[in-house]
Design a protein around this motif. Structure first.
Motif, mmCIF file in Angstrom:
data_model
loop_
_atom_site.group_PDB
_atom_site.id
_atom_site.type_symbol
_atom_site.label_atom_id
_atom_site.label_comp_id
_atom_site.label_asym_id
_atom_site.label_seq_id
_atom_site.Cartn_x
_atom_site.Cartn_y
_atom_site.Cartn_z
ATOM 1 N N LEU A 93 0.820 -1.242 -0.019
ATOM 2 C CA LEU A 93 -0.124 0.184 0.015
ATOM 3 C C LEU A 93 0.822 1.436 -0.032
ATOM 4 O O LEU A 93 0.590 2.397 -0.624
ATOM 5 C CB LEU A 93 -0.954 -0.044 1.261
ATOM 6 N N LEU A 94 2.037 1.355 0.804
ATOM 7 C CA LEU A 94 2.906 2.425 0.867
ATOM 8 C C LEU A 94 3.438 2.820 -0.505
ATOM 9 O O LEU A 94 3.823 3.870 -0.725
ATOM 10 C CB LEU A 94 3.899 2.058 1.722
ATOM 11 N N SER A 95 3.696 1.725 -1.284
ATOM 12 C CA SER A 95 4.385 1.948 -2.497
ATOM 13 C C SER A 95 3.338 2.677 -3.576
ATOM 14 O O SER A 95 3.922 3.519 -4.472
ATOM 15 C CB SER A 95 4.641 0.362 -3.236
ATOM 16 N N GLY A 96 2.112 3.182 -3.040
ATOM 17 C CA GLY A 96 1.203 3.914 -3.942
ATOM 18 C C GLY A 96 1.569 5.168 -3.493
ATOM 19 O O GLY A 96 0.873 6.102 -4.159
ATOM 20 N N LEU A 97 2.098 5.393 -2.420
ATOM 21 C CA LEU A 97 2.176 6.694 -1.924
ATOM 22 C C LEU A 97 3.357 7.492 -2.548
ATOM 23 O O LEU A 97 4.284 6.901 -2.960
ATOM 24 C CB LEU A 97 2.245 6.732 -0.126
ATOM 25 N N ASN A 98 3.245 8.926 -2.404
ATOM 26 C CA ASN A 98 4.160 9.746 -3.096
ATOM 27 C C ASN A 98 5.385 9.662 -2.301
ATOM 28 O O ASN A 98 5.552 9.517 -1.200
ATOM 29 C CB ASN A 98 3.786 11.123 -3.291
ATOM 30 N N ASP A 99 6.553 9.863 -2.900
ATOM 31 C CA ASP A 99 7.862 9.727 -2.266
ATOM 32 C C ASP A 99 8.715 10.771 -2.684
ATOM 33 O O ASP A 99 9.969 10.619 -2.476
ATOM 34 C CB ASP A 99 8.732 8.393 -2.660
#
Lengths: 499, 347
Positions: free
Chosen positions: A97-103
């Protein structure tokens, strides 16, 4: 026609293709208009959906975080492979799920918050990982510390996720309201525009079809006029190569042909009429001539037969002169009887004249001096019968009879320039010019005057003229020349030399 | 047929009209939908700019406008050096204190922290923890001496004492006996030097006069403590000091409001801090004779300068001094007159 300029010859396209093109154009326009509308509405719907998906995914993130934390706690509470497995599963879920967040660092607060959540989550996961590891290593102090740290981060994370969720929700609510507000007038305006387009397209189709059908109805009108017998109307010339153009040109050709045919028929009819008329007149003249003979038929027939008997008798008695005379008389009358209805050769005509003169000379003791000058080559030419004798008879009767001086008649027959010139010339009393005009124009009553004469064969000059005209279908064949009183008369007949 | 010849252009005009309508329809639909989508745009879909570094500024909410001014300047400077700066304020709308914020940004691996140090317990250790984790920390206003912070941007007590001392000395007269300095800070940050300087300045100016300089630390942690504490002073039995020295924005505004409410204008002279709209208004009206302020732009600029320099070179100035200014009623009036004459000239 305006299409000509474009190089594409609109008028040359077959009607089916034309109609197909128009309908296709209109259909395509409407189709694309609807397609565009559909796509845009679709985009809008997607956008509306998107409004809430972000919130949903954040809720999922929060729930998974809860799972991770609970599972960590559970493992620390009871170290079992089940709880460890649960932990790893939830951790994996959370990471995905985290990988879908902006970085990346951006000035967009939502994205920056996402980045912070992501980074902090990584720190958090490191702490839980540490706690798990220390738990396995039974390092009580450390796993407590790590879990405590993780708990702190867990709270921060929840706060941030909540904040992000709130932000998203606030944003999305605003978006939703503005979208909703915009969609309603959009639908109305789009419907109106589509309706206007439909109207214009229908009009266009109507005018295009009218452009095709109008020449046809014009053609129908023209055809009706032609049908009523007026061949002078035509369709204006066209060079269009479609069906209407072809029909129009064919129609025009047909009308021209009809006109020509009608003219020809009329001419033929007139000619036939003329021929019939001439034939009738010819027959009438002949009938007249025959009638005149028939009136005196009794005498000539009886005479002719009696004369034959007389001639034979004279021969038996060796009265040669008498025999010849009677024989000639018989020949003369035979000719008259025989040739009354048909044409004869010029030779026969000349012989008839000779017989006639001989008879007269016998009657009047050689008073008439007859000279002839004959071009032998024309003698076989066929002419109407009984045309020379009446002329000679006229010269005798009205020319040299009862004159003080010696009467003389010259017969000349000569061929010249494809014509045969027959001249009967006397040196008698002559004819006054008015009289000549009257004879030639048929105004004098000479025929009738001549009729009762006992010496006449009964055929007048006028009859001869008329029969010549009917026979040769020409006027002016006879010419009468006279120098005046006592100057003699010359009657000239000119007929075509047809062998 | 002539009619037909004329009617053919009609269909082509209609065809062109139809095509034009189609084009208009497409344009309309596209434009309209673009507008709708624009209207529906929000933070999550709006265009944004990306940066390579993320700085966090942590400050109290007590001096809202001051921090906003510092932040505005600093974020401009940050953007120029390819960094994004966020402002995090403690206060009514968050449960987090500065310790929490530092924890958070350590966990979120920010690229730099600008911290208004207020001596809070444990804050110094957090600063060290952040530095240990590789996050440079720049402190502002107060300097935690015993920490490993990379840099400090602000004024020292000496400067502050000088500035306030000069103003107190100027305002003090023969009737001045009590001077109260209102501070709002953690115990750790004793500012004895500053009081000494104020005392020295005022006694130098008025030798032989019995003048007492007292300090009261409001040390407020709650939301409305400052207001209540200030009102208590105005109602105290001891009576009001002649000169009230305020060391921050909120205290100044509270003191000013209390002075007006208790109808003590003229009896109490307030030396304010910072130039918020309220304070400037009061200064202009002469209700507050003077206000001391730090150059917020300088603070913002230096903070980012320190962080950028550290990020690029690994070291930076450990101390940036910003200017202190005093703004008096006369200054403001002069400025106004200049502005007016400038406008006249413009006309």
């Amino acid at each position: 026609m305006s299409k000509k300029r474009q190089g594409l010859h609109w008028q040359d396209i077959p009607l089916t293709t034309k109609v197909l093109l128009m309908v296709t154009l209109v259909t395509l326009l409407m189709f694309f208009a609807n397609l565009i509308l559909y796509l845009q509405v679709n985009r809008l719907t997607e956008r509306l959906q998107q409004v809430y998906t972000s919130n949903i995914s954040l809720t999922e993130l929060s729930e998974t975080l809860d799972d991770v934390h609970t599972n960590t706690y559970n493992y620390l509470l009871v170290k079992s492979s089940d709880t460890l497995e649960s932990y790893y599963k939830s951790e994996e879920d959370y990471r995905s799920l985290l990988s879908g967040l902006n970085d990346t660092v951006t000035d967009n607060p939502v994205m920056l918050l996402e980045k912070n959540i992501r980074r902090m989550s990584e720190s958090y996961l490191k702490e839980t990982e540490n706690a798990i590891t220390y738990k396995r290593g039974r390092n009580v102090e450390k796993y407590r510390q790590s879990f405590s740290n993780a708990g702190r981060l867990y709270e921060y994370l929840n706060t941030w996720i909540d904040e992000l969720n709130n932000r998203q929700f606030r944003n999305n609510s605003d978006s939703f309201v503005s979208l909703q507000r915009a969609v309603r007038p959009m639908a109305a305006v789009s419907t109106a525009l589509i309706m206007v387009m439909m109207g214009v397209n229908t009009l266009m189709l109507y005018f295009m079809l009218r452009g095709i059908v109008r020449p046809l109805s014009d053609l129908a009108t023209t055809a009706r006029i032609v049908g009523e017998g007026n061949f002078h109307v035509k369709m204006p010339p066209t060079d269009s190569r479609d069906e209407v153009g072809v029909v129009t040109r064919t129609f025009n050709t047909m009308v021209s042909s009809l006109e020509d045919y009608m003219r020809l028929s009329r001419e033929n009819l007139e000619k036939e009429q003329q021929m019939k008329e001439r034939q009738l007149m010819m027959e009438a003249s002949l009938k007249e001539a025959q009638l005149k003979y028939l009136q005196s038929q009794i005498n000539p027939h009886f005479l002719f037969n009696s004369l034959n008997a007389g001639a034979q008798l004279a021969m038996m008695e060796d009265a040669e002169q008498t025999s010849i005379f009677v024989q000639r008389m018989a020949d003369f009358f035979r000719y008259n009887v025989k040739k009354g209805t048909e044409d004869a050769t010029l030779q026969e005509e000349v012989e008839a004249v000779e017989n006639y003169i001989y008879i007269l000379n016998v009657r009047f003791a050689g008073d008439i001096h007859f000279y002839k000058e004959i071009d032998e080559s024309v003698l076989s030419c066929r002419v109407p019968s009984m045309i020379l004798q009446p002329v000679v008879e006229n010269a005798v009767t009205h020319g040299i009879r009862n004159i003080e001086w010696e009467g003389r008649i010259d017969l000349t027959v000569a061929g010249e320039d494809g014509m045969i010139r027959i001249s009967v010339k006397d040196n008698g009393k002559g004819i006054a010019p008015e009289k000549i005009r009257e004879i030639l124009s048929g105004e004098d009553g000479r025929n009738e005057e001549v009729m009762p004469s006992q010496d006449s064969t009964g055929i007048g000059l006028r009859n001869v003229i008329r029969r010549l005209e009917l026979y040769y279908e020409k006027t002016g064949l006879m010419e009468i020349l006279s120098g005046g009183e006592n100057q003699g008369t010359e009657v000239i007949i000119r007929i075509p030399w047809n062998t | 047929m002539k009619k037909t010849k004329r009617s053919i252009p009609v269909e082509f005009i209609l065809m062109i009209l139809s095509l034009a309508l189609f084009g208009a329809f497409v344009l309309f639909v596209r434009h309209y939908y673009a507008r709708i989508l624009d209207a529906a745009e929000n933070d999550s879909t709006a265009p944004y700019h990306t940066y390579s570094r993320q700085y966090e500024m942590i400050a109290d909410s007590r001096s809202n406008t001051f921090w906003q001014a510092v932040y505005d300047r600093a974020s401009l400077e940050a953007a120029e050096s390819d960094a994004y700066l966020s402002l995090n304020q403690t206060g009514w709308n968050t449960d987090f204190d500065k310790l929490d914020y530092i924890d958070m940004f350590i966990a979120a691996r920010a690229d730099g922290i600008i911290l208004e140090y207020n001596g809070e317990e444990g804050l110094a250790e957090k600063i060290d923890e952040a530095v240990e984790q590789g996050i440079p920390v720049v402190t502002i206003i107060n300097d935690p001496n015993r920490t490993r912070r990379q840099s400090f941007v602000g004024v020292n007590d000496y400067q502050l004492g000088n500035a306030y001392g000069a103003e107190v000395a100027r305002l003090a007269d023969e009737n001045t006996h009590n001077i109260l300095v209102l501070s709002n800070r953690e115990k750790e940050l004793e500012k004895n030097q500053m009081y000494a300087q104020i005392y020295k300045a005022v006694t130098d100016a008025h030798p032989g006069q019995n003048i007492r300089v007292k300090e009261q630390n409001l040390n407020s942690r709650g939301q409305f403590d400052v207001e209540e504490a200030v009102r208590n002073i105005f109602q105290s039995a001891e009576g009001m000091p002649e000169i009230l020295v305020c060391l921050d924005e909120v205290t100044t505004e509270c003191a000013y409001q209390a002075m007006v409410d208790f109808n003590m204008v003229g009896e109490v002279r307030i030396i304010g801090f910072y130039t918020s709209d309220t304070i400037l208004d009061a200064v202009q009206k002469g209700l507050i004779p003077v206000t001391i302020y730090m150059d917020a732009d300088q603070i913002g600029t230096y903070c980012i300068e320190a962080l950028t320099e550290y990020a690029e070179t690994g070291r930076t100035n450990t101390y940036y001094t910003v200017d202190l200014h005093a703004m008096t009623t006369e200054d403001l009036q002069t400025a106004e007159e200049e502005e007016l004459s400038g406008e006249v000239q413009d006309e």
